[in-house]
Design a protein around this motif. Structure first.
Motif, PDB file in Angstrom:
ATOM      1  N   GLU A  22       0.814  -1.215   0.000  1.00  0.00           N
ATOM      2  CA  GLU A  22       0.000   0.000   0.000  1.00  0.00           C
ATOM      3  C   GLU A  22       0.854   1.274   0.000  1.00  0.00           C
ATOM      4  O   GLU A  22       0.427   2.321  -0.506  1.00  0.00           O
ATOM      5  CB  GLU A  22      -0.952   0.008   1.205  1.00  0.00           C
ATOM      6  N   ASP A  23       2.046   1.187   0.571  1.00  0.00           N
ATOM      7  CA  ASP A  23       2.892   2.391   0.645  1.00  0.00           C
ATOM      8  C   ASP A  23       3.397   2.850  -0.718  1.00  0.00           C
ATOM      9  O   ASP A  23       3.812   3.997  -0.879  1.00  0.00           O
ATOM     10  CB  ASP A  23       4.119   2.122   1.528  1.00  0.00           C
ATOM     11  N   PHE A  24       3.383   1.910  -1.670  1.00  0.00           N
ATOM     12  CA  PHE A  24       4.041   2.234  -2.935  1.00  0.00           C
ATOM     13  C   PHE A  24       3.039   2.770  -3.954  1.00  0.00           C
ATOM     14  O   PHE A  24       2.749   2.151  -4.962  1.00  0.00           O
ATOM     15  CB  PHE A  24       4.784   1.004  -3.461  1.00  0.00           C
ATOM     16  N   ASP A  25       2.508   3.942  -3.641  1.00  0.00           N
ATOM     17  CA  ASP A  25       1.593   4.566  -4.596  1.00  0.00           C
ATOM     18  C   ASP A  25       2.401   5.230  -5.712  1.00  0.00           C
ATOM     19  O   ASP A  25       3.630   5.131  -5.755  1.00  0.00           O
ATOM     20  CB  ASP A  25       0.697   5.578  -3.886  1.00  0.00           C
ATOM     21  N   SER A  26       1.712   5.888  -6.618  1.00  0.00           N
ATOM     22  CA  SER A  26       2.378   6.455  -7.791  1.00  0.00           C
ATOM     23  C   SER A  26       3.490   7.433  -7.422  1.00  0.00           C
ATOM     24  O   SER A  26       4.580   7.400  -7.994  1.00  0.00           O
ATOM     25  CB  SER A  26       1.334   7.147  -8.665  1.00  0.00           C
ATOM     26  N   ASP A  27       3.227   8.304  -6.433  1.00  0.00           N
ATOM     27  CA  ASP A  27       4.244   9.303  -6.062  1.00  0.00           C
ATOM     28  C   ASP A  27       5.497   8.646  -5.500  1.00  0.00           C
ATOM     29  O   ASP A  27       6.624   8.997  -5.868  1.00  0.00           O
ATOM     30  CB  ASP A  27       3.670  10.273  -5.022  1.00  0.00           C
ATOM     31  N   VAL A  28       5.276   7.703  -4.593  1.00  0.00           N
ATOM     32  CA  VAL A  28       6.432   7.030  -3.973  1.00  0.00           C
ATOM     33  C   VAL A  28       7.200   6.245  -5.032  1.00  0.00           C
ATOM     34  O   VAL A  28       8.444   6.315  -5.108  1.00  0.00           O
ATOM     35  CB  VAL A  28       5.951   6.093  -2.832  1.00  0.00           C
ATOM     36  N   SER A  29       6.467   5.527  -5.864  1.00  0.00           N
ATOM     37  CA  SER A  29       7.134   4.725  -6.907  1.00  0.00           C
ATOM     38  C   SER A  29       7.945   5.616  -7.834  1.00  0.00           C
ATOM     39  O   SER A  29       9.096   5.304  -8.181  1.00  0.00           O
ATOM     40  CB  SER A  29       6.101   3.955  -7.732  1.00  0.00           C
ATOM     41  N   THR A  30       7.365   6.713  -8.252  1.00  0.00           N
ATOM     42  CA  THR A  30       8.071   7.624  -9.149  1.00  0.00           C
ATOM     43  C   THR A  30       9.323   8.179  -8.480  1.00  0.00           C
ATOM     44  O   THR A  30      10.400   8.254  -9.099  1.00  0.00           O
ATOM     45  CB  THR A  30       7.138   8.772  -9.586  1.00  0.00           C
ATOM     46  N   ALA A  31       9.189   8.536  -7.199  1.00  0.00           N
ATOM     47  CA  ALA A  31      10.353   9.055  -6.473  1.00  0.00           C
ATOM     48  C   ALA A  31      11.456   7.996  -6.412  1.00  0.00           C
ATOM     49  O   ALA A  31      12.646   8.302  -6.589  1.00  0.00           O
ATOM     50  CB  ALA A  31       9.945   9.489  -5.061  1.00  0.00           C
ATOM     51  N   ILE A  32      11.062   6.758  -6.180  1.00  0.00           N
ATOM     52  CA  ILE A  32      12.055   5.676  -6.120  1.00  0.00           C
ATOM     53  C   ILE A  32      12.726   5.492  -7.475  1.00  0.00           C
ATOM     54  O   ILE A  32      13.958   5.371  -7.571  1.00  0.00           O
ATOM     55  CB  ILE A  32      11.386   4.365  -5.642  1.00  0.00           C
ATOM     56  N   LEU A  33      11.926   5.500  -8.537  1.00  0.00           N
ATOM     57  CA  LEU A  33      12.508   5.362  -9.879  1.00  0.00           C
ATOM     58  C   LEU A  33      13.482   6.493 -10.155  1.00  0.00           C
ATOM     59  O   LEU A  33      14.563   6.282 -10.722  1.00  0.00           O
ATOM     60  CB  LEU A  33      11.398   5.344 -10.944  1.00  0.00           C
ATOM     61  N   GLU A  34      13.102   7.692  -9.751  1.00  0.00           N
ATOM     62  CA  GLU A  34      13.982   8.835 -10.040  1.00  0.00           C
ATOM     63  C   GLU A  34      15.285   8.752  -9.253  1.00  0.00           C
ATOM     64  O   GLU A  34      16.363   9.030  -9.779  1.00  0.00           O
ATOM     65  CB  GLU A  34      13.241  10.145  -9.761  1.00  0.00           C
ATOM     66  N   GLU A  35      15.177   8.368  -7.997  1.00  0.00           N
ATOM     67  CA  GLU A  35      16.391   8.213  -7.178  1.00  0.00           C
ATOM     68  C   GLU A  35      17.297   7.129  -7.754  1.00  0.00           C
ATOM     69  O   GLU A  35      18.514   7.283  -7.827  1.00  0.00           O
ATOM     70  CB  GLU A  35      16.021   7.850  -5.732  1.00  0.00           C
ATOM     71  N   ALA A  36      16.672   6.019  -8.122  1.00  0.00           N
ATOM     72  CA  ALA A  36      17.462   4.910  -8.677  1.00  0.00           C
ATOM     73  C   ALA A  36      18.123   5.347  -9.980  1.00  0.00           C
ATOM     74  O   ALA A  36      19.298   5.055 -10.227  1.00  0.00           O
ATOM     75  CB  ALA A  36      16.565   3.703  -8.919  1.00  0.00           C
ATOM     76  N   GLY A  37      17.374   6.065 -10.794  1.00  0.00           N
ATOM     77  CA  GLY A  37      17.925   6.541 -12.062  1.00  0.00           C
ATOM     78  C   GLY A  37      19.129   7.447 -11.851  1.00  0.00           C
ATOM     79  O   GLY A  37      20.121   7.376 -12.580  1.00  0.00           O
TER      80      GLY A  37
END
Lengths: 596, 596
Positions: A31-46
């Motif tokens: 549940e914690d991994f909504d669109s905003d969190v997921s996008t932030a994670i992708l951006e950090e990883a990138g």
């Protein structure tokens, strides 16, 4: 030039738009991994990939790993990068919170994996192997082992390996010879030699936890007599810190075609202390838990290399001036036009692009199913997701690695003579990607797994988890004014797949060599139909977005063109595969061995 | 394991049996090369390749070339091997007797070239480049230049190069900058920098004769202002011995993906003395004489690597024990069966085998035409042969190198994990073969040459030199009880080729990008039809031989099976190519540049 920016927009398209109707979305625990969190994670990883891992990719290839005084050192910068990787929490991204991880869904984690594999495949292997080892340990290890080892692996302090292959046995593990002698304290002494052990030794972590296949003294012959053992490089002290050396170490590092910054070791276990993981003589099953996770991960490696190969080729195609466009000068102020104007260069770039987007779309679907297979609320969904993952695991592994390697070779071709020079950075992609078609079961073995195990399993139930949505989609959209024509082409290749399935089921029942002779073509055919289905769905979404108006017109229009290219130029090969499958085994098997 | 025995039986089949009815046989000047002499030459060449060139192939890759103090040294053993090569008279095999050569026909010489490329591609480049330089010099040089240089090149005492590429121009030679200043004595001073110069410097010969493209002071811009110059490394003294250094030398050697024992140099010409070859501003045409010879030669490189890759893979597939045959244990005394029992391994071996035999058959046809184009008694035959060579040159170059590289990659796959290790020797094949798809005009450029120049040339006359015999053969043998079924399949793909030709002619006339978008698929399609035609002819011969009784039953039966495999498993891709061609350029060209 090795050029990379994480393709976050396309990843988000796959994560958030493409598969919403696949029935795998209703899962618990993420549940914690909504669109905003997921996008932030992708951006950090990138960011990490671009700024930390990419800059040491080429230098790592040039420098390679070294074995001196019994320990392996990784190339310059790898220790610092690994530290940054662990400090960012990336080592435990997909690991359960219980062990200190973040419990991110596979659907997200696989996107991050794709990025690491793009930016630095050699680097990605170190945490990648640890991840696989954690999966096996979590599924089969005793509570004691799990509580002791998993937290230190989840934070990256310790790493893991899988030690299967011996010089005389790779595919055929039944022949393995490494032995394990039970000791009075419940531990075992493991003795034997392994080869091709990725991350078998290195200087990134203070300890390395080997999962080793070996035979107990009373074990039956063949694969039914193999057990799995946890063997640390250093025996941990009571306080959990690495202590005495466990005589588990590298005797050589392999000189490989590529992936040179990943230490591939010959290992010697010389009465090394270990602990049984899972039940005696059930080691192969335990190892397969790890291997199946790893097989999807290896598929993602192919995609990752394909993506950086594409981006690097695009960079060069826009930069390199050579010749003039056939449709009129495009760069009148320069001495020539950039080579991206030439149709044959476009053909190569579009091929890579379509492969990458198609694989990413399919990988997104499989990853959602992976999550659903563990965590869907409904048991029927868990079951259907399990079927789907079982079917698609060999497809993802073999198809993605074949296409990733092909993309890498296309990048070399786009660079022309410069691509053959090491300094260009692109020939490394081709050398690095090549191993992914081989390890974790060669692609030929994947194809056999598909036709020999996954198709017949429970009367074809695995296959229905895929055929049903495709057939439903075709039925629903055959007359769609926007995508009806694509759907017609999809139906045609899907028809070829269905006929091929019937051919294999019928002929293979009487003669398993008939099924095996069709296997590789069948896997490719199935994979292309699956990508075609994803592209057709993507077009449906894109048309809807463009019709309703969107600020991202360019993105959705590009998706339509890439999909059209896939249908025009790549999917037609399905017909050839169908004809090859239908021809049967005779001409493949008839030549007497001595005539070769 | 790098394993090689020259495939002399198949070479003799191609030389003596396969193409007897092609109308290219009645040539002058090759009377000495009857079957016995040709066979003896093939056997001697095979021996040299196996005993002298093969043993230094892998070590040459590992050691590479070195540039020290302005000169390049080749790996250990290359000097001795080159000496043996020259002493055997191989340097002048195809050279006219006038220059001290043996005047062997191309039909035979290309077979020997295939062997050298199998045994040691890097080595083969040194004499190969000399051969190309001799062709250009013989066709365009003054009598004085020819008499002075050709004898020393024909006996291998001196070697040759072709210096075209500069850092900013490869394909687009119109941009080249190297300058040539005329001197009072009729010579020129050449100044400029070149890159990617194969055999640009080395320690095998006492002098190196560079053929250099450069611009005269008053030259028009673009490709119409390029002239060709002969620039020796050392200026010969009056007695013909190398004298003063000519400031023509290497500034660096390239670090390449493969072909490491071949010195690829960055070259500097610093007021180097040279002589015009051919007319001013006609250098590109003169160079193309060389390049066309070289393009067929590069195609043969692909075939050569394909053959040793096949043989090395067969060796391993018979030796490596892993798993059991699906049709029952084949090696009951061993722990497992050799992997050649497995259908998917067979698939790979048969693919390589069919590619090699198909390419060799086609190369034999083209080589006969090469001979006939110079030496046929009848002018009409010379003309038809010239048309056929013109058409097939880009096909041989691109198709053979693509398939050779694919075969090398298949060999790696047959070896599994061991294939990825340098010590296996097979990953070298893949790295070495890769360049052949790029140099002498990338394979994309070959495809453009085919559709843009060779198809429309003189209203399609080139094409008729190929279509006519194929169409006649199909007509004559469609109802043949032995090969009628294969001929039916051939007709189908030939029909696809004819329709594709019409499509390109029609669409390309209005829009050259349409032709260019179809080019690569069209080249592959044409090549596969040509191989299919050769296989069908081979089957006709084999059936006749088997019917009349032969002591070589195994050979002819194997030919039938290999041909059947080609028709079953490889030719079907023609259908996919046809569909791709028919789809047109839109999806390839529609994506705006900024969307990549």
């Amino acid at each position: 030039m090795q050029v990379y920016d994480a393709p976050i927009r396309d990843m988000r398209f796959v994560l958030e738009e493409l598969h919403n109707d696949d029935g795998f979305g209703d899962v618990e625990g993420y549940e914690d991994f909504d669109s905003d969190v997921s996008t932030a994670i992708l951006e950090e990883a990138g960011k990490l990939c671009k700024e930390v891992l990419l800059p040491i990719n080429w230098s790592g290839d040039q420098e390679g790993c070294k074995l001196e005084n019994g320990t392996v050192s990784t190339p310059k910068g790898f220790q610092e990068a690994y530290k940054a990787f662990c400090e960012g929490g990336w080592a435990g991204l997909g690991v359960a919170e219980q062990w200190g991880g973040q419990n991110a869904p596979h659907a997200l984690g696989k996107m991050v994996e794709e990025m690491t594999c793009s930016a630095n495949l050699s680097f990605g292997l170190y945490p990648g192997l640890t991840g696989g080892a954690m999966v096996a340990l979590e599924a089969h290890g005793s509570d004691e082992l799990k509580e002791f080892y998993l937290p230190k692996m989840a934070n990256g302090e310790w790493s893991g390996t899988m030690c299967l292959t011996e010089a005389h046995c790779g595919t055929d593990l039944g022949m393995l010879r490494t032995k394990a002698e039970p000791q009075d304290d419940g531990s075992y002494l493991v003795t034997g030699n392994k080869i091709f052990i990725s991350a078998g030794d290195h200087d990134l972590t203070s300890n390395i936890i080997h999962l080793v296949l070996a035979r107990l003294p009373d074990a039956p012959a063949g694969v039914k007599g193999i057990s799995l053992f946890l063997v640390p490089k250093f025996l941990p002290n009571a306080d959990g810190e690495p202590g005495e050396h466990n005589h588990a170490g590298p005797t050589a590092i392999e000189h490989k075609m590529g992936l040179k910054a990943s230490a591939t070791c010959q290992m010697s276990f010389d009465g090394s202390k270990g602990w049984l993981v899972g039940e005696p003589n059930k080691g192969l099953e335990a190892m397969f838990t790890m291997m199946n996770t790893e097989r999807v991960a290896v598929g993602i490696q192919g995609l990752g290399v394909g993506e950086i190969a594409y981006q690097s080729a695009v960079y060069y195609a826009k930069d390199r001036l050579q010749g003039r466009s056939l449709s009129g000068v495009k760069n009148p102020d320069g001495p020539a036009d950039p080579i991206i104007v030439h149709p044959d260069v476009r053909r190569m770039l579009m091929t890579m692009r379509a492969y990458n987007e198609g694989c990413r779309a399919l990988s997104g679907w499989v990853s959602r199913a992976l999550d659903a297979s563990h965590s869907a609320r409904e048991p029927e969904v868990r079951e259907r997701a399990t079927d789907f993952v079982a079917l698609m695991t060999p497809v993802v592994k073999a198809l993605f690695t074949d296409l990733g390697h092909e993309s890498a070779q296309l990048a070399v071709q786009v660079y022309g003579g410069h691509g053959y020079i090491q300094e260009s950075g692109v020939e490394q992609f081709a050398r690095d990607a090549r191993i992914a078609q081989i390890y974790e079961g060669t692609n030929g073995i994947q194809a056999l797994d598909l036709v020999g195990r996954k198709l017949p399993h429970r009367m074809g139930r695995n296959l229905r988890s895929f055929f049903h949505p495709v057939s439903q989609f075709c039925e629903d959209h055959a007359a769609d004014p926007a995508i009806g024509k694509l759907v017609g082409a999809l139906q045609q290749s899907f028809g070829a797949l269905q006929l091929s399935t019937g051919h294999i089921a019928q002929k293979g029942l009487k003669d398993p060599e008939e099924a095996a002779a069709a296997a590789t073509d069948y896997l490719r055919l199935l994979g292309f139909v699956a990508m075609g289905y994803c592209f057709a769905k993507a077009c449906k979404i894109a048309h809807a977005k463009l019709a309703e108006g969107t600020s991202e017109e360019a993105f959705y229009k590009a998706k339509l063109i890439t999909a059209q290219f896939f249908f025009d130029r790549l999917l037609p090969v399905a017909t050839a595969q169908f004809m090859a499958i239908r021809s049967g085994k005779a001409s493949m098997m008839d030549l007497p061995e001595e005539a070769f």
